[in-house]
Design a protein around this motif. Structure first.
Motif, PDB file in Angstrom:
ATOM      1  N   TRP A 131     -12.755  65.362 -12.402  1.00 46.31           N
ATOM      2  CA  TRP A 131     -12.166  65.957 -10.753  1.00 46.31           C
ATOM      3  C   TRP A 131     -12.000  65.502  -9.964  1.00 46.31           C
ATOM      4  N   LEU A 132     -11.800  63.562  -9.779  1.00 47.59           N
ATOM      5  CA  LEU A 132     -11.591  63.414  -9.379  1.00 47.59           C
ATOM      6  C   LEU A 132     -11.008  63.275  -7.616  1.00 47.59           C
ATOM      7  N   ASN A 133     -11.854  63.816  -6.483  1.00 47.09           N
ATOM      8  CA  ASN A 133     -10.618  63.577  -5.679  1.00 47.09           C
ATOM      9  C   ASN A 133     -11.527  63.205  -4.258  1.00 47.09           C
ATOM     10  N   ARG A 134     -11.916  61.900  -4.699  1.00 49.28           N
ATOM     11  CA  ARG A 134     -12.736  60.902  -2.981  1.00 49.28           C
ATOM     12  C   ARG A 134     -13.132  59.651  -3.331  1.00 49.28           C
ATOM     13  N   ILE A 135     -12.468  58.727  -3.315  1.00 52.90           N
ATOM     14  CA  ILE A 135     -13.408  56.972  -2.559  1.00 52.90           C
ATOM     15  C   ILE A 135     -13.256  56.856  -1.856  1.00 52.90           C
ATOM     16  N   GLU A 136     -14.716  56.625  -1.740  1.00 52.70           N
ATOM     17  CA  GLU A 136     -15.272  56.274  -0.263  1.00 52.70           C
ATOM     18  C   GLU A 136     -16.383  54.907  -0.595  1.00 52.70           C
ATOM     19  N   LEU A 137     -15.605  53.867   0.903  1.00 50.38           N
ATOM     20  CA  LEU A 137     -15.968  52.226   0.442  1.00 50.38           C
ATOM     21  C   LEU A 137     -17.445  52.666   1.617  1.00 50.38           C
ATOM     22  N   ILE A 138     -18.339  51.976   0.891  1.00 50.57           N
ATOM     23  CA  ILE A 138     -19.701  52.287   1.184  1.00 50.57           C
ATOM     24  C   ILE A 138     -20.579  50.633   1.893  1.00 50.57           C
ATOM     25  N   GLU A 139     -21.375  50.928   2.886  1.00 51.52           N
ATOM     26  CA  GLU A 139     -21.835  48.973   3.063  1.00 51.52           C
ATOM     27  C   GLU A 139     -22.818  48.791   1.868  1.00 51.52           C
ATOM     28  N   GLY A 140     -23.705  49.612   2.069  1.00 53.12           N
ATOM     29  CA  GLY A 140     -25.340  49.706   0.867  1.00 53.12           C
ATOM     30  C   GLY A 140     -24.195  50.261  -0.690  1.00 53.12           C
ATOM     31  N   GLU A 141     -25.848  50.712  -0.776  1.00 54.45           N
ATOM     32  CA  GLU A 141     -25.373  51.005  -2.739  1.00 54.45           C
ATOM     33  C   GLU A 141     -25.206  52.785  -2.817  1.00 54.45           C
ATOM     34  N   HIS A 142     -25.623  53.130  -4.011  1.00 54.68           N
ATOM     35  CA  HIS A 142     -25.370  54.595  -3.556  1.00 54.68           C
ATOM     36  C   HIS A 142     -25.863  54.845  -5.035  1.00 54.68           C
ATOM     37  N   VAL A 143     -26.337  55.960  -5.620  1.00 52.26           N
ATOM     38  CA  VAL A 143     -26.964  56.039  -6.441  1.00 52.26           C
ATOM     39  C   VAL A 143     -26.662  57.498  -7.740  1.00 52.26           C
ATOM     40  N   GLY A 144     -25.509  57.114  -8.292  1.00 58.50           N
ATOM     41  CA  GLY A 144     -25.270  58.722  -9.463  1.00 58.50           C
ATOM     42  C   GLY A 144     -26.012  59.396  -9.566  1.00 58.50           C
ATOM     43  N   TYR A 145     -25.136  60.503 -10.281  1.00 58.41           N
ATOM     44  CA  TYR A 145     -25.704  61.233 -10.872  1.00 58.41           C
ATOM     45  C   TYR A 145     -27.109  61.078 -11.507  1.00 58.41           C
ATOM     46  N   TRP A 146     -26.277  60.450 -12.800  1.00 61.02           N
ATOM     47  CA  TRP A 146     -26.732  60.358 -14.380  1.00 61.02           C
ATOM     48  C   TRP A 146     -27.650  58.401 -13.303  1.00 61.02           C
ATOM     49  N   GLU A 147     -27.668  58.207 -12.423  1.00 56.61           N
ATOM     50  CA  GLU A 147     -28.269  57.382 -12.281  1.00 56.61           C
ATOM     51  C   GLU A 147     -29.670  57.511 -11.364  1.00 56.61           C
ATOM     52  N   GLU A 148     -30.010  58.696 -11.290  1.00 54.66           N
ATOM     53  CA  GLU A 148     -30.874  59.942 -10.618  1.00 54.66           C
ATOM     54  C   GLU A 148     -31.677  59.893 -11.514  1.00 54.66           C
ATOM     55  N   ARG A 149     -30.931  60.044 -12.468  1.00 61.72           N
ATOM     56  CA  ARG A 149     -31.771  60.580 -13.876  1.00 61.72           C
ATOM     57  C   ARG A 149     -32.082  60.002 -15.049  1.00 61.72           C
ATOM     58  N   GLY A 150     -31.829  57.940 -14.829  1.00 59.41           N
ATOM     59  CA  GLY A 150     -32.715  57.351 -15.416  1.00 59.41           C
ATOM     60  C   GLY A 150     -31.754  57.033 -16.609  1.00 59.41           C
TER      61      GLY A 150
END
Length: 414
Positions: free
Chosen positions: A388-407
């Motif tokens: 259900w992809l509806n947005r792509i954002e370019l960011i400077e730092g890192e972001h921890v995704g949903y499942w990455e937060e969960r191991g």
């Protein structure tokens, strides 16, 4: 060798009782951890703990072969004792087949990278089938062999007056309790059938009744909750699909209720650290130039769907059109469910086969499979392929995704 067997068979009866207990605990642990691993609620609730539960399931599954091997060394003597007990022989064969089948299919799933997606997909179906058959059988066998049901002397109804005179009913005498015993066993079997039967038939239809996967995918398309118009017109390479049609079937996993979209509530945005932001409505987005690719789709839980023909826009094309600013380091993806996010590095996002897909095998992607638009990252496990992809954002730092937060691993290479 004969001397070793004699030593192993010493205390044979107690060893059989011990093996039965060990097998029982192993099955209980595997059943509980297996249910946790496939349950959507537990997948989200446990977080990193789910990774440890997965390894517990694997370790106990591998260890389950040890009681089986030990029993096989004792089996000759046991088999002779069961000569006049065909149903007990049958039970032994069923339990051995279940344990060996679970072990072999489980090892293939554990080593799916080594054996290849084709073998691991078949192993998953076998593993599930044995679970659907084996757990009800073992539950029934365990309940109907508890002491109060097995030993008539523990259930004999005695006349109080006679009992005071030491004339209680003899346990071996004909009693209505045997009819009661048969009734209880039948009721337990019927209860298991009514409780598990519908779910089993649903699983059987989706897993075995859709060789090649087309039936299951067509069913998902029929039940598509999205109502966007117009439908994308497939390119010649998509209809018929140049991959020949997907092989396998998708298992629908989601961490939120499946969203539904219409022309009124859907848009697609590229923003953040870009030179030019974009926001398309459905009519404009579906008019963008698309390409076609064939790739396999791998889930970290062990199943795969092969030779998918995806049609969409290469991610690198969208990023090039938007223009990535020098200080951007990460590409962040948002799901239309409002909860799920994930990321790729700019280097990963530049891979030729990373696609923002709008069609699968020449047809719109249904809502259950992440449509109308989803990310496809073939070289990584599917939790990177945001639905259900509806947005792509370019960011400077890192972001921890949903499942990455969960191991889960941030680098999800297959």
């Amino acid at each position: 060798m004969s001397g070793l067997l004699e030593r192993l068979r010493k205390g044979y009866g107690k060893k059989l009782v011990s093996l039965h207990a060990w097998n029982g605990w192993i099955v209980v642990i595997l059943a509980l951890t297996g249910l946790v691993l496939i349950g959507g609620f537990w997948r989200g609730f446990l977080g990193e703990g789910r990774v440890w539960i997965k390894w517990l399931h694997i370790v106990v599954g591998i260890a389950s072969i040890l009681p089986v091997v030990y029993y096989l060394l004792l089996a000759g003597k046991h088999w002779k004792q069961l000569k006049q007990k065909p149903w007990q022989r049958f039970n032994v064969l069923v339990v051995l087949a279940l344990l060996l089948g679970w072990f072999v299919s489980g090892v293939l799933l554990w080593q799916f990278k080594a054996v290849g997606p084709g073998v691991s997909n078949a192993a998953l179906v076998v593993h599930d089938l044995l679970t659907w058959i084996g757990l009800p059988y073992i539950i029934y066998h365990s309940i109907t062999r508890v002491k109060w049901l097995k030993e008539p002397s523990r259930r004999t109804i005695k006349n109080d007056a006679c009992a005071t005179e030491g004339q209680g009913l003899h346990p071996a005498a004909p009693q209505p309790v045997y009819t009661r015993k048969a009734f209880i066993r039948g009721a337990i079997g019927a209860g298991l059938a009514v409780t598990l039967g519908p779910s089993f038939l649903k699983w059987l239809g989706s897993s075995l009744g859709s060789a090649g996967g087309s039936q299951t995918i067509d069913k998902l398309i029929e039940e598509n909750a999205n109502t966007l118009v117009p439908d994308p017109v497939p390119l010649p390479a998509s209809a018929p699909p140049m991959g020949g049609g997907a092989q396998g079937h998708f298992r629908v996993y989601t961490v939120t209720p499946i969203p539904a979209f219409s022309n009124g509530n859907w848009s697609f945005t590229i923003d953040g650290l870009v030179n030019k932001s974009f926001k398309w409505n459905w009519e404009k987005f579906v008019a963008l130039k698309r390409t076609v690719q064939v790739s396999d789709f791998h889930c970290v839980t062990g199943w795969s769907v092969y030779k998918n023909t995806w049609e969409g826009i290469p991610l690198k094309t969208l990023l090039k059109e938007a223009g990535v600013k020098p200080n951007a380091k990460t590409v962040k993806f948002y799901s239309g469910d409002g909860v799920y996010t994930d990321t790729l590095t700019l280097e990963q996002a530049d891979m030729d086969d990373v696609m923002v897909a709008v069609m699968h095998d020449g047809k719109p992607i249904p809502s259950d499979l992440g449509g109308p638009v989803r990310l496809i990252v073939p070289k990584m496990y599917a939790y990177k392929s945001v639905k259900w992809l509806n947005r792509i954002e370019l960011i400077e730092g890192e972001h921890v995704g949903y499942w990455e937060e969960r191991g889960y691993s941030n680098d999800a290479w297959v």
